[in-house]
Enzyme design. Structure first.
Site, PDB file in Angstrom:
ATOM      1  N   HIS A 188       0.834  -1.208   0.000  1.00 34.37           N
ATOM      2  CA  HIS A 188       0.000   0.000   0.000  1.00 34.37           C
ATOM      3  C   HIS A 188       0.870   1.260   0.000  1.00 34.37           C
ATOM      4  O   HIS A 188       0.545   2.254  -0.669  1.00 34.37           O
ATOM      5  CB  HIS A 188      -0.922   0.005   1.223  1.00 34.37           C
ATOM      6  CG  HIS A 188      -2.109  -0.890   1.089  1.00 34.37           C
ATOM      7  ND1 HIS A 188      -2.014  -2.264   1.098  1.00 34.37           N
ATOM      8  CD2 HIS A 188      -3.439  -0.605   0.945  1.00 34.37           C
ATOM      9  CE1 HIS A 188      -3.215  -2.793   0.971  1.00 34.37           C
ATOM     10  NE2 HIS A 188      -4.104  -1.804   0.868  1.00 34.37           N
ATOM     11  N   HIS A 230       1.650  -3.557   9.273  1.00 29.79           N
ATOM     12  CA  HIS A 230       3.070  -3.452   8.943  1.00 29.79           C
ATOM     13  C   HIS A 230       3.809  -2.772  10.087  1.00 29.79           C
ATOM     14  O   HIS A 230       3.216  -2.077  10.916  1.00 29.79           O
ATOM     15  CB  HIS A 230       3.291  -2.644   7.662  1.00 29.79           C
ATOM     16  CG  HIS A 230       2.752  -3.297   6.435  1.00 29.79           C
ATOM     17  ND1 HIS A 230       3.437  -4.264   5.740  1.00 29.79           N
ATOM     18  CD2 HIS A 230       1.578  -3.116   5.773  1.00 29.79           C
ATOM     19  CE1 HIS A 230       2.718  -4.655   4.700  1.00 29.79           C
ATOM     20  NE2 HIS A 230       1.580  -3.974   4.698  1.00 29.79           N
TER      21      HIS A 230
END
Length: 269
Positions: A188, A230
């Site tokens: 992303h 993440h």
């Protein structure tokens, strides 16, 4: 013949007296002979067990010496990794519904969908099919090339590094693939940096819209850490990779001059 008189110790009075130094020497010799390590073999064993003798006769292997004396780079990397894990866990305030900012989780997931690869691919293909100008097709064709390059590079790096996602992550992402179980780098973040730079360079936008584009890319990367998807380094490297990917796309820019067959085939579609 009269026997000589003897003293209290049973020694003849006329016998010569041994010196005190020789007496001490005989006493120390007696003690050393009775000691368990007095044997020369034991003495050699003790000498062989000393650290100096071991280093001289049996050198440690390279990997053992690295463990005993780690390099400055190894210590720095381990410290950065510990800071990365600690900071990522602190910022993961939306990782679960019962987290500190669990009520903001739906908004973070909306940002997650806005940076997903599938909506971008489908939207680019749709716009490319509806475009009726060569300039628009050229820009959209290169955007499609950039998105495909991003998917390929991110999947390749994830497969090579194989870093697991944070332990506090709740795995409920929108449309995951096989490599999405790995964390490094953030796809992303790479996509947000790539698309935002692409838009800023090829679309004429007012200053407020340009600011919103940069803000969107930053919020997408931040949402990855807040959702627990993440670590911080995953997002930071993702931004860097996405920025470099645009440079690759700009260098390999597709146009009717250098890729005429591609544009002819698409126009026939």
């Amino acid at each position: 013949m009269t026997s000589p008189r003897r003293g209290a110790e049973g020694r003849a009075l006329g016998a010569p007296v041994a010196s005190s130094s020789s007496g001490r020497f005989e006493f120390q010799s007696l003690l050393s002979s009775r000691a368990p390590g007095a044997d020369p073999t034991c003495a050699r064993l003790r000498a062989s067990e000393s650290p100096v003798h071991r280093r001289g006769s049996f050198p440690l292997p390279e990997e053992a010496r690295m463990d005993l004396n780690p390099s400055f780079l190894g210590i720095a990397l381990r410290s950065l990794l510990a800071i990365d894990l600690w900071l990522s866990k602190k910022l993961g305030v939306c990782a679960r519904e019962r987290s500190a900012w669990g009520s903001v989780r739906p908004l973070m997931k909306l940002l997650e969908i806005s940076g997903h690869g599938i909506p971008f691919l489908l939207g680019t293909l749709y716009c490319l099919s509806r475009s009726d100008s060569w300039a628009g097709r050229e820009v959209l064709m290169n955007l499609l090339f950039a998105l495909l390059l991003d998917l390929l590079l991110v999947a390749l790096i994830k497969g090579l590094v194989r870093r697991r996602r944070p332990a506090h992550n709740q795995m409920d992402m929108f449309v995951t693939l096989s490599v999405d179980k790995y964390s490094f780098p953030s796809g992303h973040a790479t996509r947000a940096a790539l698309v935002s730079r692409f838009i800023l360079n090829h679309l004429v936008l007012a200053i407020p819209l340009r600011v919103l584009t940069v803000l969107w890319a930053f919020l997408v990367g931040l949402s990855r850490v807040m959702l627990g998807r993440h670590n911080v380094t995953d997002v930071a490297f993702g931004f860097l990779l996405g920025y470099l990917q645009y440079s690759i796309v700009d260098y390999c820019w597709l146009s009717p001059h250098n890729a005429p067959l591609l544009f002819v085939l698409w126009s026939q579609q």
